[in-house]
Motif scaffolding. Sequence first.
Motif, PDB file in Angstrom:
ATOM      1  N   LEU A  27       0.996  -1.072   0.405  1.00 40.73           N
ATOM      2  CA  LEU A  27      -0.632  -0.016   0.191  1.00 40.73           C
ATOM      3  C   LEU A  27       0.503   1.342   0.196  1.00 40.73           C
ATOM      4  O   LEU A  27       0.540   2.377  -0.537  1.00 40.73           O
ATOM      5  CB  LEU A  27      -0.972   0.278   1.278  1.00 40.73           C
ATOM      6  CG  LEU A  27      -2.196   0.913   1.442  1.00 40.73           C
ATOM      7  CD1 LEU A  27      -2.707   1.171   0.078  1.00 40.73           C
ATOM      8  CD2 LEU A  27      -2.619   1.420   2.636  1.00 40.73           C
ATOM      9  N   LEU A  28       1.847   1.558   0.795  1.00 45.45           N
ATOM     10  CA  LEU A  28       2.786   2.375   1.047  1.00 45.45           C
ATOM     11  C   LEU A  28       3.636   2.455  -0.504  1.00 45.45           C
ATOM     12  O   LEU A  28       3.790   3.945  -1.009  1.00 45.45           O
ATOM     13  CB  LEU A  28       4.001   2.251   2.320  1.00 45.45           C
ATOM     14  CG  LEU A  28       4.690   3.553   2.441  1.00 45.45           C
ATOM     15  CD1 LEU A  28       4.270   4.966   2.261  1.00 45.45           C
ATOM     16  CD2 LEU A  28       5.634   3.102   3.591  1.00 45.45           C
ATOM     17  N   ASP A  29       3.596   1.381  -1.374  1.00 46.34           N
ATOM     18  CA  ASP A  29       5.136   1.555  -2.339  1.00 46.34           C
ATOM     19  C   ASP A  29       3.886   1.851  -3.338  1.00 46.34           C
ATOM     20  O   ASP A  29       4.031   3.174  -4.449  1.00 46.34           O
ATOM     21  CB  ASP A  29       5.206   0.139  -2.848  1.00 46.34           C
ATOM     22  CG  ASP A  29       6.398  -0.680  -2.005  1.00 46.34           C
ATOM     23  OD1 ASP A  29       7.140   0.541  -1.427  1.00 46.34           O
ATOM     24  OD2 ASP A  29       7.006  -1.478  -2.158  1.00 46.34           O
ATOM     25  N   SER A  30       2.486   2.142  -3.334  1.00 53.39           N
ATOM     26  CA  SER A  30       1.573   2.026  -4.058  1.00 53.39           C
ATOM     27  C   SER A  30       0.733   3.711  -4.249  1.00 53.39           C
ATOM     28  O   SER A  30       0.697   4.398  -5.358  1.00 53.39           O
ATOM     29  CB  SER A  30       0.005   1.492  -4.008  1.00 53.39           C
ATOM     30  OG  SER A  30      -1.095   2.310  -4.933  1.00 53.39           O
ATOM     31  N   THR A  31       1.239   4.447  -3.426  1.00 46.95           N
ATOM     32  CA  THR A  31       0.651   5.646  -2.776  1.00 46.95           C
ATOM     33  C   THR A  31       1.943   6.172  -3.001  1.00 46.95           C
ATOM     34  O   THR A  31       2.087   7.428  -3.551  1.00 46.95           O
ATOM     35  CB  THR A  31      -0.026   6.002  -0.886  1.00 46.95           C
ATOM     36  OG1 THR A  31      -1.051   4.557  -0.713  1.00 46.95           O
ATOM     37  CG2 THR A  31      -0.139   7.300  -1.213  1.00 46.95           C
ATOM     38  N   THR A  32       3.068   5.292  -2.718  1.00 50.13           N
ATOM     39  CA  THR A  32       4.812   6.553  -3.569  1.00 50.13           C
ATOM     40  C   THR A  32       4.316   6.615  -4.324  1.00 50.13           C
ATOM     41  O   THR A  32       4.982   7.964  -5.177  1.00 50.13           O
ATOM     42  CB  THR A  32       5.669   5.470  -2.367  1.00 50.13           C
ATOM     43  OG1 THR A  32       5.317   6.240  -1.388  1.00 50.13           O
ATOM     44  CG2 THR A  32       7.151   6.483  -3.295  1.00 50.13           C
ATOM     45  N   ARG A  33       4.378   5.882  -5.432  1.00 53.58           N
ATOM     46  CA  ARG A  33       4.194   6.058  -6.661  1.00 53.58           C
ATOM     47  C   ARG A  33       3.174   7.068  -7.517  1.00 53.58           C
ATOM     48  O   ARG A  33       3.351   7.877  -8.289  1.00 53.58           O
ATOM     49  CB  ARG A  33       4.106   4.792  -7.313  1.00 53.58           C
ATOM     50  CG  ARG A  33       4.823   3.987  -7.548  1.00 53.58           C
ATOM     51  CD  ARG A  33       4.284   2.552  -8.557  1.00 53.58           C
ATOM     52  NE  ARG A  33       3.499   1.830  -8.053  1.00 53.58           N
ATOM     53  CZ  ARG A  33       3.742   0.467  -6.693  1.00 53.58           C
ATOM     54  NH1 ARG A  33       4.721   0.401  -6.910  1.00 53.58           N
ATOM     55  NH2 ARG A  33       2.364   0.149  -6.541  1.00 53.58           N
ATOM     56  N   LYS A  34       1.449   7.055  -6.539  1.00 55.07           N
ATOM     57  CA  LYS A  34       0.502   8.036  -7.423  1.00 55.07           C
ATOM     58  C   LYS A  34       0.712   9.121  -6.401  1.00 55.07           C
ATOM     59  O   LYS A  34       1.084  10.579  -7.603  1.00 55.07           O
ATOM     60  CB  LYS A  34      -0.367   8.004  -6.835  1.00 55.07           C
ATOM     61  CG  LYS A  34      -0.854   6.788  -6.968  1.00 55.07           C
ATOM     62  CD  LYS A  34      -2.285   6.104  -6.258  1.00 55.07           C
ATOM     63  CE  LYS A  34      -2.920   4.930  -6.680  1.00 55.07           C
ATOM     64  NZ  LYS A  34      -3.977   4.927  -5.819  1.00 55.07           N
ATOM     65  N   PHE A  35       1.545   9.866  -5.565  1.00 53.72           N
ATOM     66  CA  PHE A  35       2.142  11.096  -4.856  1.00 53.72           C
ATOM     67  C   PHE A  35       3.781  11.106  -4.289  1.00 53.72           C
ATOM     68  O   PHE A  35       4.001  11.139  -3.063  1.00 53.72           O
ATOM     69  CB  PHE A  35       1.300  10.710  -3.476  1.00 53.72           C
ATOM     70  CG  PHE A  35      -0.299  10.670  -3.868  1.00 53.72           C
ATOM     71  CD1 PHE A  35      -0.977  11.791  -4.700  1.00 53.72           C
ATOM     72  CD2 PHE A  35      -1.121   9.483  -3.399  1.00 53.72           C
ATOM     73  CE1 PHE A  35      -2.219  11.536  -5.623  1.00 53.72           C
ATOM     74  CE2 PHE A  35      -2.264   9.646  -3.600  1.00 53.72           C
ATOM     75  CZ  PHE A  35      -2.768  10.122  -4.389  1.00 53.72           C
TER      76      PHE A  35
END
Length: 88
Positions: A27-35
């Motif tokens: 989840l953190l990796d996914s959010t980091t890719r977005k923002f």
Amino acid sequence: MLVDEKVSYWSADVHPEPLKYITIGELLDSTTRKFPDREALVYSVYPELELDIRWTYTEFRDMCNRVAKGLIALGVKKGDRLAIWATN
């Protein structure tokens, strides 16, 4: 809806969106890719004591990865249980 006031239990309301079966790290990796450059953590209680922390999602993810690598170096492995004892 509270099932029984004598028991600490909460029956979740039905939500049409299904659960996502991903890890916190995913989840953190996914959010980091977005923002990647958006602020993820701000701790600015005592700036005069140099406790003025502002981390982007990229910086926060990198720090989480450093902590994870440190735990692995200490011998923590998949399936082990960890606890954090901290003030709120």
